[in-house]
Design a protein around this motif. Structure first.
Motif, short mmCIF file in Angstrom:
data_model
loop_
_atom_site.label_atom_id
_atom_site.label_comp_id
_atom_site.label_asym_id
_atom_site.label_seq_id
_atom_site.Cartn_x
_atom_site.Cartn_y
_atom_site.Cartn_z
N GLU A 177 0.83 -1.20 0.00
CA GLU A 177 0.00 0.00 0.00
C GLU A 177 0.87 1.25 0.00
OE1 GLU A 177 -2.41 -0.47 3.42
OE2 GLU A 177 -3.79 -1.94 2.49
N ALA A 181 0.78 4.34 -2.53
CA ALA A 181 0.48 5.65 -1.97
C ALA A 181 1.58 6.65 -2.31
CB ALA A 181 0.31 5.53 -0.45
N LYS A 184 1.07 7.98 -5.76
CA LYS A 184 -0.08 8.88 -5.78
C LYS A 184 0.24 10.18 -5.07
CE LYS A 184 -4.99 8.96 -4.57
NZ LYS A 184 -6.09 8.19 -3.94
#
Length: 404
Positions: A177, A181, A184
């Motif tokens: 994750e 992340a 992003k």
């Protein structure tokens, strides 16, 4: 309690009298509270049967055993043993009471030595049994503790293992994750930088406005706190003035008024007596020897020293409270023709040969003006006679708290 030898009954009544005298009235069981203030001689002669009947109550017997175990009862060793037998009531306790009686018949020659030997042998066997039981109990407790400890260690290890597995799984998921992340975030970071520059300019303007408003609010809060403290101080002063004004019971013309305890206090509270002494025009009338012989007072001193200590304490209190005080002593304990003397703010009076100190004290109440009078005594009969004259009653124990 069924019939017991007279000397045993007297011993029990004497011990109960000591318990009643040593225990505050509000802690006494209801059936015994009415005997508070009675002399031990009166209890042992006039109220013996009534006191012995109270020993049939289990709750009272338990309290007496606690008193023997935890307190320091001022009774003889023999009286303690007799009272403990009557309260705990072990097997054969009535025979044991008979054995403590001084009116028993002499045992056959050699019987007492045999009984002592058998009792010693029985006690040794009991000690062995107790020792074995304690050892067995210790082994069982050790085994239980060891088993519980092993179970606890096993449970903790299993918990740690499960927790570790969960952490590994969570870490793998978090790593995946986090990578997504981060990509992003890089995109969002640039957008945020542009927004932040615009927001920073607006925030600087808002911050200046907020600081100005905060300063104003702080000034208002300081003003309010100051006013609150002033109001609280005024309220405390008002409450103190109200509490210092002791109320009296309205009385018909020509009769003395009894003082009431302040709201939230009992009549036998030292604070009530302190409040009564602030009543305008109040007089203090003290039963001298009843105070000096009260629990925790001066009973261990000779009578002359007792009188001096009581008069000195009353004088200090009278000066502090600005009241008129009179102390009455039994005149039979002082040289002939001693009747009245002055000691600072205190008048000391002695009863004559034709009267008791109680009679002399009541006579003073009858001839004094009908101003409020506080009578200090724990003598139940004198309390009733003084109350009939409209006097306010304070106990000797209550009074001792103020003069110590």
């Amino acid at each position: 309690m069924r019939s017991v030898p007279d000397d045993i009954a007297i011993s029990l009544a004497r011990s109960l009298g000591a318990y009643i005298g040593a225990t505050p009235a509000h802690e006494l069981p209801g059936p015994l509270r009415r005997f508070k203030g009675f002399r031990q001689q009166t209890l042992a002669t006039r109220h013996r049967a009534d006191l012995l009947a109270r020993l049939e109550h289990d709750a009272l017997r338990r309290r007496l055993v606690d008193w023997l175990d935890d307190g320091k009862p001022s009774i003889s060793k023999r009286d303690k043993e007799i009272l403990r037998l009557a309260c705990e009531r072990p097997k054969g306790w009535r025979s044991e009471l008979e054995r403590h009686s001084r009116h028993k018949k002499a045992p056959p020659k050699g019987a007492e030595e045999k009984v002592v030997e058998l009792e010693a042998q029985l006690e040794r066997e009991r000690a062995k049994v107790r020792k074995v039981r304690e050892e067995l109990k210790g082994v069982k407790e050790s085994a239980r503790a060891a088993a519980a400890s092993e179970r606890l260690v096993h449970a903790e290890l299993m918990t740690d293992l499960q927790d570790m597995k969960k952490r590994v799984t969570a870490a793998e998921r978090a790593r995946t994750e986090a990578q997504a992340a981060a990509e992003k975030a890089e995109l969002a970071l640039e957008r945020d930088r542009r927004k932040n520059r615009r927001a920073g300019e607006k925030a600087a303007s808002d911050r200046d406005d907020a600081r100005a408003e905060l300063k104003e609010v702080r000034r208002t809060v300081r003003t309010l706190k100051t006013r609150i403290r002033e109001v609280e101080t005024e309220a405390q002063v008002a409450r103190a003035r109200r509490s210092s004004r002791t109320k009296t019971t309205p009385a018909p013309p020509g009769k003395r008024s009894r003082l009431r305890a302040p709201k939230g206090l009992f009549d036998d509270a030292p604070e009530s007596l302190a409040a009564w002494l602030q009543t305008e025009g109040v007089r203090l009338l003290v039963d001298g020897y009843n105070v000096s012989k009260a629990e925790g007072a001066y009973g261990e001193l000779d009578l002359e020293s007792q009188r001096e200590r009581v008069v000195d304490g009353v004088a200090r209190l009278a000066r502090k409270k600005n009241v008129q005080a009179t102390v009455v002593f039994d005149g039979s304990e002082v040289p002939p023709r001693t009747s009245r003397k002055k000691s600072g703010p205190v008048t000391v009076e002695y009863s004559s040969a034709a009267e008791t100190a109680d009679d002399h004290l009541v006579a003073l109440l009858e001839k004094w003006p009908t101003v409020p009078v506080i009578v200090v005594t724990s003598d139940r009969e004198l309390q009733e006679r003084a109350a009939a004259q409209g006097a306010t009653i304070a106990t000797s124990s209550q009074f001792m708290v103020l003069i110590r």
